[in-house]
Design a protein around this motif. Sequence first.
Motif, PDB file in Angstrom:
ATOM      1  N   LYS A 142     -19.315  -1.776   1.207  1.00 19.40           N
ATOM      2  CA  LYS A 142     -19.749  -0.432   1.618  1.00 19.40           C
ATOM      3  C   LYS A 142     -18.901   0.096   2.764  1.00 19.40           C
ATOM      4  CE  LYS A 142     -24.531  -1.343   0.209  1.00 19.40           C
ATOM      5  NZ  LYS A 142     -25.913  -1.600   0.702  1.00 19.40           N
ATOM      6  N   LYS A 143     -18.545  -0.775   3.694  1.00 12.48           N
ATOM      7  CA  LYS A 143     -17.719  -0.365   4.835  1.00 12.48           C
ATOM      8  C   LYS A 143     -16.339   0.088   4.365  1.00 12.48           C
ATOM      9  CE  LYS A 143     -15.857  -2.069   9.236  1.00 12.48           C
ATOM     10  NZ  LYS A 143     -15.804  -3.232  10.175  1.00 12.48           N
ATOM     11  N   LEU A 144     -15.735  -0.674   3.455  1.00 17.28           N
ATOM     12  CA  LEU A 144     -14.414  -0.307   2.940  1.00 17.28           C
ATOM     13  C   LEU A 144     -14.476   1.017   2.190  1.00 17.28           C
ATOM     14  CD1 LEU A 144     -13.055  -3.733   1.603  1.00 17.28           C
ATOM     15  CD2 LEU A 144     -12.723  -2.690   3.853  1.00 17.28           C
ATOM     16  N   TYR A 145     -15.549   1.208   1.441  1.00 11.84           N
ATOM     17  CA  TYR A 145     -15.728   2.468   0.715  1.00 11.84           C
ATOM     18  C   TYR A 145     -15.761   3.651   1.687  1.00 11.84           C
ATOM     19  CZ  TYR A 145     -18.095   6.158  -1.903  1.00 11.84           C
ATOM     20  OH  TYR A 145     -18.434   7.372  -2.474  1.00 11.84           O
TER      21      TYR A 145
ATOM     22  N   ILE B 163      -5.912   0.580   3.894  1.00 11.33           N
ATOM     23  CA  ILE B 163      -6.525   1.907   4.018  1.00 11.33           C
ATOM     24  C   ILE B 163      -5.718   2.820   4.929  1.00 11.33           C
ATOM     25  CG2 ILE B 163      -8.553   3.134   4.896  1.00 11.33           C
ATOM     26  CD1 ILE B 163     -10.275   0.891   3.679  1.00 11.33           C
ATOM     27  N   ALA B 164      -5.141   2.277   5.999  1.00  8.34           N
ATOM     28  CA  ALA B 164      -4.369   3.101   6.924  1.00  8.34           C
ATOM     29  C   ALA B 164      -3.006   3.495   6.365  1.00  8.34           C
ATOM     30  CB  ALA B 164      -4.185   2.368   8.243  1.00  8.34           C
ATOM     31  N   ASN B 165      -2.562   2.801   5.318  1.00 13.00           N
ATOM     32  CA  ASN B 165      -1.193   3.012   4.838  1.00 13.00           C
ATOM     33  C   ASN B 165      -1.073   3.469   3.389  1.00 13.00           C
ATOM     34  OD1 ASN B 165       0.619   2.004   7.165  1.00 13.00           O
ATOM     35  ND2 ASN B 165      -0.977   0.437   7.008  1.00 13.00           N
ATOM     36  N   ALA B 166      -2.152   3.426   2.650  1.00 15.44           N
ATOM     37  CA  ALA B 166      -2.102   3.895   1.264  1.00 15.44           C
ATOM     38  C   ALA B 166      -1.968   5.420   1.220  1.00 15.44           C
ATOM     39  CB  ALA B 166      -3.354   3.458   0.514  1.00 15.44           C
ATOM     40  N   LYS B 167      -1.346   5.905   0.174  1.00 21.46           N
ATOM     41  CA  LYS B 167      -1.194   7.350   0.004  1.00 21.46           C
ATOM     42  C   LYS B 167      -2.542   7.980  -0.345  1.00 21.46           C
ATOM     43  CE  LYS B 167       1.954   6.048  -2.863  1.00 21.46           C
ATOM     44  NZ  LYS B 167       3.008   5.903  -3.900  1.00 21.46           N
ATOM     45  N   PRO B 168      -2.794   9.219   0.095  1.00 24.57           N
ATOM     46  CA  PRO B 168      -4.035   9.894  -0.300  1.00 24.57           C
ATOM     47  C   PRO B 168      -4.180   9.914  -1.815  1.00 24.57           C
ATOM     48  CG  PRO B 168      -2.927  11.134   1.417  1.00 24.57           C
ATOM     49  CD  PRO B 168      -1.967  10.047   0.996  1.00 24.57           C
TER      50      PRO B 168
ATOM     51  N   ALA C  37       0.824  -1.216   0.000  1.00 27.87           N
ATOM     52  CA  ALA C  37       0.000   0.000   0.000  1.00 27.87           C
ATOM     53  C   ALA C  37       0.854   1.260   0.000  1.00 27.87           C
ATOM     54  CB  ALA C  37      -0.922   0.001   1.215  1.00 27.87           C
ATOM     55  N   GLN C  38       1.987   1.221   0.674  1.00 25.45           N
ATOM     56  CA  GLN C  38       2.854   2.395   0.753  1.00 25.45           C
ATOM     57  C   GLN C  38       3.586   2.675  -0.557  1.00 25.45           C
ATOM     58  OE1 GLN C  38       5.184   1.163   4.163  1.00 25.45           O
ATOM     59  NE2 GLN C  38       3.996   2.448   5.571  1.00 25.45           N
TER      60      GLN C  38
ATOM     61  N   GLN D 277      -9.253   9.709   2.120  1.00 23.91           N
ATOM     62  CA  GLN D 277      -9.072  10.213   0.750  1.00 23.91           C
ATOM     63  C   GLN D 277      -8.547   9.120  -0.178  1.00 23.91           C
ATOM     64  OE1 GLN D 277      -6.616  13.759   1.939  1.00 23.91           O
ATOM     65  NE2 GLN D 277      -8.147  14.877   0.754  1.00 23.91           N
ATOM     66  N   ILE D 278      -9.056   7.906   0.011  1.00 20.85           N
ATOM     67  CA  ILE D 278      -8.689   6.770  -0.830  1.00 20.85           C
ATOM     68  C   ILE D 278      -9.930   6.287  -1.566  1.00 20.85           C
ATOM     69  CG2 ILE D 278      -7.844   4.386  -0.806  1.00 20.85           C
ATOM     70  CD1 ILE D 278      -6.327   5.219   1.795  1.00 20.85           C
ATOM     71  N   HIS D 279      -9.795   6.071  -2.852  1.00 20.68           N
ATOM     72  CA  HIS D 279     -10.918   5.633  -3.686  1.00 20.68           C
ATOM     73  C   HIS D 279     -11.016   4.104  -3.626  1.00 20.68           C
ATOM     74  CE1 HIS D 279     -10.808   9.693  -5.396  1.00 20.68           C
ATOM     75  NE2 HIS D 279      -9.510   9.526  -5.547  1.00 20.68           N
ATOM     76  N   VAL D 280     -12.167   3.590  -3.224  1.00 21.42           N
ATOM     77  CA  VAL D 280     -12.357   2.150  -3.065  1.00 21.42           C
ATOM     78  C   VAL D 280     -13.461   1.662  -4.008  1.00 21.42           C
ATOM     79  CG1 VAL D 280     -12.937   0.275  -1.478  1.00 21.42           C
ATOM     80  CG2 VAL D 280     -11.617   2.253  -0.651  1.00 21.42           C
ATOM     81  N   LEU D 281     -13.134   0.665  -4.818  1.00 21.77           N
ATOM     82  CA  LEU D 281     -14.111   0.025  -5.695  1.00 21.77           C
ATOM     83  C   LEU D 281     -14.246  -1.444  -5.313  1.00 21.77           C
ATOM     84  CD1 LEU D 281     -13.103   1.366  -9.240  1.00 21.77           C
ATOM     85  CD2 LEU D 281     -14.967   2.187  -7.795  1.00 21.77           C
ATOM     86  N   ASP D 282     -15.454  -1.989  -5.410  1.00 25.08           N
ATOM     87  CA  ASP D 282     -15.635  -3.437  -5.340  1.00 25.08           C
ATOM     88  C   ASP D 282     -15.863  -3.909  -6.773  1.00 25.08           C
ATOM     89  OD1 ASP D 282     -18.197  -1.910  -4.450  1.00 25.08           O
ATOM     90  OD2 ASP D 282     -19.055  -3.799  -5.162  1.00 25.08           O
ATOM     91  N   ALA D 283     -15.062  -4.879  -7.189  1.00 22.96           N
ATOM     92  CA  ALA D 283     -15.110  -5.308  -8.594  1.00 22.96           C
ATOM     93  C   ALA D 283     -14.867  -6.803  -8.715  1.00 22.96           C
ATOM     94  CB  ALA D 283     -14.084  -4.529  -9.418  1.00 22.96           C
TER      95      ALA D 283
END
Length: 297
Positions: free
Chosen positions: A108-111, A87-92, A60-61, A118-124
Amino acid sequence: MLSQENSTIGFIGTGVMGKSMAKNLLNSGYPVIVYNRTKHKADELLALGAEWGSTPKEVAQKANIIITIVGYPADVEEVYLGENGIIANAKPNSYTIDMTTSTPSLAKKLYEEGKKQQIHVLDAPVSGGDVGAKEAKLSIMVGGDTDAFTELKPVFEMLGTNIVYQGAAGAGQHTKMCNQIAIASNMIGVCEAIVYAEKAGLNPDTVLKSISTGAAGSFSLSNLAPRMIKGDFAPGFYIKHFIKDMKIALEEAKAMEMETPGLQLAESLYSRLSALGEDESGTQALYKYYQQYSNTL
Protein backbone atom coordinates in the motif's frame (compact mmCIF):
# COMPACT_ATOMS: atom_id res chain seq x y z
CA MET A 1 -1.78 1.51 -24.64
CA LEU A 2 1.12 -0.77 -23.79
CA SER A 3 2.28 -3.19 -26.44
CA GLN A 4 5.32 -5.39 -26.87
CA GLU A 5 6.62 -2.96 -29.48
CA ASN A 6 6.60 0.05 -27.14
CA SER A 7 7.59 -1.76 -23.95
CA THR A 8 10.98 -2.29 -22.34
CA ILE A 9 10.95 -4.44 -19.23
CA GLY A 10 13.31 -3.88 -16.34
CA PHE A 11 13.74 -6.99 -14.20
CA ILE A 12 15.29 -6.74 -10.75
CA GLY A 13 16.09 -9.98 -8.93
CA THR A 14 17.43 -12.93 -10.94
CA GLY A 15 17.39 -15.63 -8.27
CA VAL A 16 15.88 -19.12 -8.38
CA MET A 17 12.54 -17.90 -9.76
CA GLY A 18 13.42 -14.50 -11.18
CA LYS A 19 15.96 -15.84 -13.66
CA SER A 20 13.42 -18.18 -15.26
CA MET A 21 10.76 -15.47 -15.31
CA ALA A 22 13.09 -13.00 -17.03
CA LYS A 23 14.10 -15.70 -19.50
CA ASN A 24 10.47 -16.30 -20.42
CA LEU A 25 10.01 -12.59 -21.10
CA LEU A 26 13.12 -12.57 -23.30
CA ASN A 27 11.94 -15.64 -25.18
CA SER A 28 8.59 -13.91 -25.74
CA GLY A 29 10.33 -11.08 -27.56
CA TYR A 30 10.36 -8.35 -24.92
CA PRO A 31 13.54 -6.30 -24.55
CA VAL A 32 14.71 -6.85 -20.97
CA ILE A 33 17.14 -4.93 -18.76
CA VAL A 34 18.24 -6.92 -15.71
CA TYR A 35 19.81 -6.05 -12.39
CA ASN A 36 20.87 -8.31 -9.55
CA ARG A 37 23.14 -7.61 -6.59
CA THR A 38 25.33 -10.52 -7.70
CA LYS A 39 25.95 -9.95 -11.39
CA HIS A 40 27.06 -13.48 -12.28
CA LYS A 41 23.55 -14.73 -11.43
CA ALA A 42 22.39 -12.80 -14.51
CA ASP A 43 25.08 -14.17 -16.86
CA GLU A 44 22.73 -16.63 -18.56
CA LEU A 45 20.21 -13.85 -19.24
CA LEU A 46 22.90 -11.53 -20.60
CA ALA A 47 24.04 -14.31 -22.95
CA LEU A 48 20.45 -14.57 -24.21
CA GLY A 49 20.37 -10.87 -25.08
CA ALA A 50 19.30 -9.08 -21.91
CA GLU A 51 20.89 -5.71 -21.19
CA TRP A 52 22.65 -5.15 -17.87
CA GLY A 53 21.51 -2.31 -15.62
CA SER A 54 24.16 -1.35 -13.09
CA THR A 55 21.66 -0.10 -10.48
CA PRO A 56 17.90 -0.14 -9.85
CA LYS A 57 17.99 3.57 -10.70
CA GLU A 58 19.42 2.85 -14.16
CA VAL A 59 16.86 0.12 -14.79
CA ALA A 60 14.02 2.46 -13.79
CA GLN A 61 15.29 5.21 -16.08
CA LYS A 62 15.49 2.93 -19.13
CA ALA A 63 12.38 0.75 -18.77
CA ASN A 64 8.67 1.58 -18.78
CA ILE A 65 7.69 -1.68 -17.04
CA ILE A 66 9.76 -2.64 -13.99
CA ILE A 67 9.35 -6.04 -12.33
CA THR A 68 10.94 -6.87 -8.98
CA ILE A 69 11.25 -10.20 -7.20
CA VAL A 70 13.75 -9.88 -4.37
CA GLY A 71 14.17 -11.49 -0.97
CA TYR A 72 12.67 -9.55 1.90
CA PRO A 73 10.46 -6.49 2.53
CA ALA A 74 13.62 -4.54 3.44
CA ASP A 75 15.00 -5.36 -0.03
CA VAL A 76 11.76 -4.16 -1.62
CA GLU A 77 12.02 -0.86 0.25
CA GLU A 78 15.63 -0.47 -0.82
CA VAL A 79 14.95 -0.88 -4.55
CA TYR A 80 11.73 1.19 -4.59
CA LEU A 81 12.19 4.05 -2.14
CA GLY A 82 14.77 6.78 -1.67
CA GLU A 83 16.55 9.02 -4.17
CA ASN A 84 18.18 6.07 -5.96
CA GLY A 85 15.04 3.91 -5.95
CA ILE A 86 12.61 2.97 -8.69
CA ILE A 87 9.82 5.39 -7.78
CA ALA A 88 12.08 8.47 -7.72
CA ASN A 89 13.64 7.60 -11.08
CA ALA A 90 11.01 5.89 -13.20
CA LYS A 91 9.43 7.88 -16.01
CA PRO A 92 5.88 9.19 -15.44
CA ASN A 93 3.23 6.66 -16.50
CA SER A 94 5.65 3.77 -16.01
CA TYR A 95 4.35 0.53 -14.50
CA THR A 96 5.97 -1.36 -11.65
CA ILE A 97 5.11 -4.86 -10.47
CA ASP A 98 6.48 -6.14 -7.19
CA MET A 99 6.32 -9.94 -7.34
CA THR A 100 8.21 -10.43 -4.07
CA THR A 101 6.20 -11.92 -1.23
CA SER A 102 6.14 -8.91 1.04
CA THR A 103 3.85 -7.18 3.53
CA PRO A 104 0.44 -5.80 2.53
CA SER A 105 1.24 -2.56 4.34
CA LEU A 106 4.39 -2.03 2.27
CA ALA A 107 2.45 -2.77 -0.93
CA LYS A 108 0.00 0.00 0.00
CA LYS A 109 2.85 2.39 0.80
CA LEU A 110 4.52 1.77 -2.57
CA TYR A 111 1.20 2.29 -4.32
CA GLU A 112 0.68 5.66 -2.62
CA GLU A 113 4.25 6.80 -3.24
CA GLY A 114 4.01 5.76 -6.88
CA LYS A 115 0.76 7.63 -7.30
CA LYS A 116 2.48 10.87 -6.23
CA GLN A 117 4.95 10.41 -9.09
CA GLN A 118 2.35 9.28 -11.68
CA ILE A 119 3.71 5.73 -11.56
CA HIS A 120 1.39 2.72 -11.56
CA VAL A 121 2.32 0.22 -8.82
CA LEU A 122 0.95 -3.33 -8.57
CA ASP A 123 1.69 -5.99 -5.97
CA ALA A 124 1.66 -9.38 -7.68
CA PRO A 125 3.28 -12.17 -5.66
CA VAL A 126 3.45 -15.59 -7.27
CA SER A 127 3.17 -19.26 -6.38
CA GLY A 128 4.45 -22.30 -8.24
CA GLY A 129 8.11 -22.49 -7.26
CA ASP A 130 11.02 -23.08 -9.60
CA VAL A 131 8.99 -25.43 -11.79
CA GLY A 132 6.16 -22.95 -12.29
CA ALA A 133 8.66 -20.19 -13.06
CA LYS A 134 10.52 -22.30 -15.66
CA GLU A 135 7.34 -23.47 -17.37
CA ALA A 136 5.59 -20.05 -17.19
CA LYS A 137 2.79 -21.68 -15.20
CA LEU A 138 2.87 -19.50 -12.10
CA SER A 139 -0.20 -18.49 -10.15
CA ILE A 140 -0.15 -14.69 -9.99
CA MET A 141 -2.16 -12.78 -7.37
CA VAL A 142 -2.58 -9.10 -8.23
CA GLY A 143 -3.43 -6.04 -6.16
CA GLY A 144 -3.68 -2.44 -7.38
CA ASP A 145 -5.71 -0.48 -9.92
CA THR A 146 -7.79 -2.46 -12.40
CA ASP A 147 -6.67 -0.29 -15.33
CA ALA A 148 -3.01 -1.07 -14.62
CA PHE A 149 -3.83 -4.76 -14.27
CA THR A 150 -5.56 -4.75 -17.65
CA GLU A 151 -2.61 -3.01 -19.32
CA LEU A 152 -0.14 -5.51 -17.89
CA LYS A 153 -2.17 -8.67 -18.49
CA PRO A 154 -0.11 -9.60 -21.62
CA VAL A 155 3.06 -9.46 -19.52
CA PHE A 156 1.54 -11.60 -16.79
CA GLU A 157 0.49 -14.12 -19.43
CA MET A 158 4.15 -14.65 -20.35
CA LEU A 159 4.83 -15.69 -16.74
CA GLY A 160 1.80 -17.60 -15.51
CA THR A 161 -1.42 -19.40 -16.34
CA ASN A 162 -3.56 -18.54 -13.33
CA ILE A 163 -3.70 -14.74 -13.20
CA VAL A 164 -6.30 -13.32 -10.84
CA TYR A 165 -7.00 -9.71 -9.92
CA GLN A 166 -7.67 -9.70 -6.18
CA GLY A 167 -8.49 -6.07 -5.41
CA ALA A 168 -6.89 -2.82 -4.27
CA ALA A 169 -3.22 -2.34 -3.36
CA GLY A 170 -2.13 -4.97 -0.83
CA ALA A 171 -4.75 -7.51 -1.90
CA GLY A 172 -2.19 -9.52 -3.84
CA GLN A 173 0.02 -9.80 -0.78
CA HIS A 174 -2.91 -10.77 1.46
CA THR A 175 -3.82 -13.50 -1.04
CA LYS A 176 -0.24 -14.79 -0.99
CA MET A 177 -0.49 -15.05 2.79
CA CYS A 178 -3.52 -17.32 2.31
CA ASN A 179 -1.41 -19.40 -0.07
CA GLN A 180 1.49 -19.70 2.37
CA ILE A 181 -0.80 -20.57 5.28
CA ALA A 182 -2.29 -23.42 3.24
CA ILE A 183 1.16 -24.68 2.20
CA ALA A 184 2.60 -24.51 5.73
CA SER A 185 0.29 -27.07 7.32
CA ASN A 186 0.15 -29.13 4.13
CA MET A 187 3.95 -29.57 4.13
CA ILE A 188 3.77 -31.03 7.63
CA GLY A 189 1.19 -33.54 6.45
CA VAL A 190 3.18 -34.46 3.33
CA CYS A 191 6.35 -35.11 5.33
CA GLU A 192 4.54 -37.16 7.95
CA ALA A 193 2.81 -39.23 5.27
CA ILE A 194 6.09 -40.09 3.52
CA VAL A 195 7.93 -40.93 6.75
CA TYR A 196 4.95 -43.02 7.91
CA ALA A 197 5.04 -44.97 4.64
CA GLU A 198 8.76 -45.64 5.05
CA LYS A 199 8.45 -46.75 8.67
CA ALA A 200 5.55 -49.05 7.73
CA GLY A 201 7.83 -50.77 5.23
CA LEU A 202 5.99 -49.45 2.17
CA ASN A 203 7.51 -48.19 -1.05
CA PRO A 204 6.91 -44.42 -0.77
CA ASP A 205 6.94 -43.97 -4.56
CA THR A 206 4.14 -46.52 -4.87
CA VAL A 207 2.25 -44.89 -2.02
CA LEU A 208 2.44 -41.57 -3.88
CA LYS A 209 0.79 -43.17 -6.92
CA SER A 210 -2.24 -43.88 -4.78
CA ILE A 211 -2.55 -40.77 -2.67
CA SER A 212 -1.32 -37.94 -4.89
CA THR A 213 -4.37 -38.11 -7.18
CA GLY A 214 -6.94 -38.70 -4.46
CA ALA A 215 -8.45 -36.40 -1.86
CA ALA A 216 -5.00 -35.83 -0.32
CA GLY A 217 -3.60 -34.47 -3.58
CA SER A 218 -1.64 -31.20 -3.55
CA PHE A 219 1.21 -29.44 -5.35
CA SER A 220 3.54 -30.32 -2.49
CA LEU A 221 2.59 -33.98 -2.56
CA SER A 222 3.01 -34.27 -6.33
CA ASN A 223 6.09 -32.09 -6.81
CA LEU A 224 8.01 -31.98 -3.54
CA ALA A 225 7.40 -35.41 -2.00
CA PRO A 226 9.30 -37.12 -4.87
CA ARG A 227 12.25 -34.82 -4.14
CA MET A 228 12.13 -35.78 -0.45
CA ILE A 229 12.22 -39.47 -1.33
CA LYS A 230 15.23 -38.96 -3.62
CA GLY A 231 17.06 -36.90 -1.02
CA ASP A 232 16.94 -33.83 -3.25
CA PHE A 233 16.71 -30.77 -1.04
CA ALA A 234 17.87 -28.19 -3.60
CA PRO A 235 15.76 -25.03 -3.32
CA GLY A 236 12.77 -24.46 -5.51
CA PHE A 237 11.91 -22.06 -2.70
CA TYR A 238 14.32 -21.35 0.15
CA ILE A 239 13.47 -22.22 3.74
CA LYS A 240 14.73 -18.78 4.81
CA HIS A 241 12.20 -17.09 2.53
CA PHE A 242 9.37 -19.38 3.63
CA ILE A 243 10.08 -18.49 7.27
CA LYS A 244 9.92 -14.81 6.29
CA ASP A 245 6.53 -15.40 4.64
CA MET A 246 5.15 -17.29 7.63
CA LYS A 247 6.24 -14.55 10.01
CA ILE A 248 4.42 -11.96 7.87
CA ALA A 249 1.30 -14.13 7.88
CA LEU A 250 1.50 -14.61 11.64
CA GLU A 251 1.78 -10.84 12.17
CA GLU A 252 -1.14 -10.13 9.85
CA ALA A 253 -3.29 -12.81 11.51
CA LYS A 254 -2.47 -11.41 14.96
CA ALA A 255 -3.51 -7.94 13.80
CA MET A 256 -6.85 -9.45 12.71
CA GLU A 257 -7.18 -11.26 16.09
CA MET A 258 -7.10 -14.64 14.35
CA GLU A 259 -5.62 -17.84 15.77
CA THR A 260 -3.39 -19.87 13.42
CA PRO A 261 -2.16 -22.97 15.30
CA GLY A 262 -1.19 -24.85 12.13
CA LEU A 263 0.86 -21.94 10.84
CA GLN A 264 2.50 -21.46 14.25
CA LEU A 265 3.57 -25.11 14.35
CA ALA A 266 5.00 -25.00 10.82
CA GLU A 267 6.94 -21.81 11.54
CA SER A 268 8.40 -23.31 14.72
CA LEU A 269 9.57 -26.48 12.89
CA TYR A 270 11.13 -24.55 10.03
CA SER A 271 12.83 -22.18 12.47
CA ARG A 272 14.42 -25.18 14.16
CA LEU A 273 15.73 -26.34 10.79
CA SER A 274 17.04 -22.84 10.13
CA ALA A 275 18.98 -22.93 13.42
CA LEU A 276 20.61 -26.16 12.21
CA GLY A 277 21.85 -24.57 9.01
CA GLU A 278 19.07 -25.46 6.55
CA ASP A 279 18.22 -21.88 5.47
CA GLU A 280 19.48 -22.46 1.93
CA SER A 281 17.61 -25.75 1.48
CA GLY A 282 14.27 -26.06 -0.26
CA THR A 283 11.07 -26.23 1.76
CA GLN A 284 10.90 -30.00 1.17
CA ALA A 285 13.81 -30.29 3.63
CA LEU A 286 11.21 -30.30 6.42
CA TYR A 287 11.41 -34.05 5.78
CA LYS A 288 14.81 -33.94 7.50
CA TYR A 289 13.15 -32.90 10.73
CA TYR A 290 11.48 -36.30 10.92
CA GLN A 291 14.33 -38.35 9.45
CA GLN A 292 17.42 -36.83 11.04
CA TYR A 293 16.73 -34.08 13.51
CA SER A 294 13.62 -34.98 15.51
CA ASN A 295 15.63 -36.79 18.16
CA THR A 296 18.00 -33.87 18.67
CA LEU A 297 15.59 -30.93 18.78
